[in-house]
Design a protein around this motif. Structure first.
Motif, mmCIF file in Angstrom:
data_model
loop_
_atom_site.group_PDB
_atom_site.id
_atom_site.type_symbol
_atom_site.label_atom_id
_atom_site.label_comp_id
_atom_site.label_asym_id
_atom_site.label_seq_id
_atom_site.Cartn_x
_atom_site.Cartn_y
_atom_site.Cartn_z
ATOM 1 N N GLN A 51 -65.133 -20.731 52.770
ATOM 2 C CA GLN A 51 -64.769 -19.612 53.635
ATOM 3 C C GLN A 51 -64.085 -20.054 54.926
ATOM 4 O O GLN A 51 -63.342 -19.282 55.522
ATOM 5 C CB GLN A 51 -66.019 -18.798 54.000
ATOM 6 C CG GLN A 51 -66.612 -18.040 52.832
ATOM 7 C CD GLN A 51 -67.945 -17.392 53.193
ATOM 8 O OE1 GLN A 51 -68.805 -18.004 53.832
ATOM 9 N NE2 GLN A 51 -68.119 -16.147 52.790
ATOM 10 N N VAL A 52 -64.344 -21.276 55.382
ATOM 11 C CA VAL A 52 -63.854 -21.720 56.695
ATOM 12 C C VAL A 52 -62.848 -22.874 56.600
ATOM 13 O O VAL A 52 -62.658 -23.613 57.556
ATOM 14 C CB VAL A 52 -65.038 -22.116 57.617
ATOM 15 C CG1 VAL A 52 -65.967 -20.930 57.830
ATOM 16 C CG2 VAL A 52 -65.815 -23.305 57.057
ATOM 17 N N LYS A 53 -62.162 -22.970 55.453
ATOM 18 C CA LYS A 53 -61.273 -24.118 55.257
ATOM 19 C C LYS A 53 -59.996 -24.045 56.096
ATOM 20 O O LYS A 53 -59.393 -25.070 56.397
ATOM 21 C CB LYS A 53 -60.953 -24.324 53.787
ATOM 22 C CG LYS A 53 -60.183 -23.208 53.120
ATOM 23 C CD LYS A 53 -60.028 -23.488 51.636
ATOM 24 C CE LYS A 53 -59.284 -22.382 50.944
ATOM 25 N NZ LYS A 53 -59.195 -22.607 49.506
ATOM 26 N N ASP A 179 -70.562 -27.156 49.533
ATOM 27 C CA ASP A 179 -70.164 -26.366 48.361
ATOM 28 C C ASP A 179 -69.045 -27.126 47.656
ATOM 29 O O ASP A 179 -68.667 -28.229 48.073
ATOM 30 C CB ASP A 179 -69.801 -24.916 48.733
ATOM 31 C CG ASP A 179 -68.415 -24.732 49.338
ATOM 32 O OD1 ASP A 179 -67.705 -25.734 49.593
ATOM 33 O OD2 ASP A 179 -68.034 -23.573 49.581
ATOM 34 N N ASP A 180 -68.495 -26.551 46.592
ATOM 35 C CA ASP A 180 -67.537 -27.306 45.770
ATOM 36 C C ASP A 180 -66.167 -27.505 46.413
ATOM 37 O O ASP A 180 -65.303 -28.176 45.855
ATOM 38 C CB ASP A 180 -67.407 -26.709 44.363
ATOM 39 C CG ASP A 180 -66.945 -25.258 44.373
ATOM 40 O OD1 ASP A 180 -66.570 -24.746 45.453
ATOM 41 O OD2 ASP A 180 -66.954 -24.632 43.299
ATOM 42 N N TYR A 181 -65.928 -26.949 47.611
ATOM 43 C CA TYR A 181 -64.685 -27.224 48.333
ATOM 44 C C TYR A 181 -64.739 -28.595 49.030
ATOM 45 O O TYR A 181 -63.703 -29.228 49.244
ATOM 46 C CB TYR A 181 -64.392 -26.130 49.375
ATOM 47 C CG TYR A 181 -63.208 -26.480 50.257
ATOM 48 C CD1 TYR A 181 -61.911 -26.497 49.741
ATOM 49 C CD2 TYR A 181 -63.385 -26.852 51.583
ATOM 50 C CE1 TYR A 181 -60.830 -26.853 50.529
ATOM 51 C CE2 TYR A 181 -62.302 -27.215 52.378
ATOM 52 C CZ TYR A 181 -61.028 -27.213 51.840
ATOM 53 O OH TYR A 181 -59.963 -27.583 52.620
ATOM 54 N N VAL A 182 -65.927 -29.065 49.379
ATOM 55 C CA VAL A 182 -66.086 -30.290 50.176
ATOM 56 C C VAL A 182 -65.370 -31.500 49.556
ATOM 57 O O VAL A 182 -64.645 -32.210 50.262
ATOM 58 C CB VAL A 182 -67.574 -30.572 50.486
ATOM 59 C CG1 VAL A 182 -67.749 -31.922 51.162
ATOM 60 C CG2 VAL A 182 -68.159 -29.456 51.359
ATOM 61 N N PRO A 183 -65.489 -31.778 48.235
ATOM 62 C CA PRO A 183 -64.752 -32.921 47.671
ATOM 63 C C PRO A 183 -63.235 -32.795 47.856
ATOM 64 O O PRO A 183 -62.548 -33.792 48.073
ATOM 65 C CB PRO A 183 -65.124 -32.900 46.186
ATOM 66 C CG PRO A 183 -66.427 -32.163 46.124
ATOM 67 C CD PRO A 183 -66.370 -31.150 47.238
ATOM 68 N N LYS A 184 -62.708 -31.562 47.811
ATOM 69 C CA LYS A 184 -61.266 -31.346 48.024
ATOM 70 C C LYS A 184 -60.895 -31.689 49.465
ATOM 71 O O LYS A 184 -59.846 -32.285 49.728
ATOM 72 C CB LYS A 184 -60.895 -29.894 47.708
ATOM 73 C CG LYS A 184 -61.076 -29.534 46.248
ATOM 74 C CD LYS A 184 -60.849 -28.060 46.018
ATOM 75 C CE LYS A 184 -61.289 -27.681 44.619
ATOM 76 N NZ LYS A 184 -61.658 -26.304 44.480
ATOM 77 N N LEU A 185 -61.766 -31.317 50.403
ATOM 78 C CA LEU A 185 -61.537 -31.642 51.809
ATOM 79 C C LEU A 185 -61.531 -33.158 52.005
ATOM 80 O O LEU A 185 -60.665 -33.715 52.679
ATOM 81 C CB LEU A 185 -62.615 -30.996 52.691
ATOM 82 C CG LEU A 185 -62.539 -31.328 54.186
ATOM 83 C CD1 LEU A 185 -61.261 -30.794 54.811
ATOM 84 C CD2 LEU A 185 -63.753 -30.781 54.914
#
Length: 191
Positions: A51-53, A179-185
């Motif tokens: 949500q905060v990317k 959450d699952d966005y963290v590896p992309k970050l």
């Protein structure tokens, strides 16, 4: 402009230990933080890294002729139990004229929340400082959003002291966990 009661802001900053972990005096005013996906930061509530990317819009009771500094820090890096990188700064902007983010000097580009897996909730604290005047930040390294270098072990309180900023005039914070966005970050931060 949302105006929260000073005692409410100060109470939540103390309840969640932002005072004393990040700053010694809580701000009186609320800074309004809105993400483009319609997500609004409500003090202390949980949001996800997904949500905060992207960088949010930031509004506070700014005076047109004044300059401000905005900081977003995570005091819980890598975890609240073991904050050896306290504070990791996610965003640092100075010389914001009259609250207009388009009239500012970006010192560190925005990086969204990326709490490591299994480290629980992290606090993400937004603070606004009123500058005594337009400041010279030429000695402050300019950090891009594709690297995490030089962001850990930052202290917004030390930075504020160095530049004569005093106590923050406005603030807000949310909490987030993996959450699952963290590896992309993390991939993005490897440049």
């Amino acid at each position: 402009m949302a105006s929260a009661k000073g005692a409410g802001i100060q109470g939540l900053f103390k309840e969640h230990c932002v005072v004393p972990d990040v700053i010694s005096v809580a701000p009186q005013e609320l800074v309004e933080i809105n993400f483009s996906n319609g997500i609004k930061v409500e003090m202390g509530k949980e949001l996800t890294p997904t949500q905060v990317k992207n960088p949010p819009t930031v509004k506070w009771a700014a005076k047109e002729s004044e300059y401000y500094t905005l900081a977003m820090v995570d005091p819980d890096a890598p975890s609240r139990e073991n904050p050896k990188f306290r504070e990791w700064h996610h965003w640092l902007v100075g010389n914001i004229q009259g609250g207009d983010m388009n009239k500012s000097e970006v010192l560190s580009d925005y990086i969204g929340s990326g709490p490591p897996k299994g480290t629980g909730l992290h606090r993400y604290v937004f603070l606004i400082y009123k500058q005594p005047e337009k400041l010279n930040f030429s000695q402050v390294p300019k950090l891009p959003n594709n690297s995490g270098d030089k962001r850990g072990k930052f202290s917004i309180s030390s930075f504020a002291t160095k530049f004569g900023l005093g106590s923050p005039v406005a603030g807000n914070f949310y909490q987030a966990q993996y959450d699952d966005y963290v590896p992309k970050l993390y991939q993005k931060l490897k440049g």
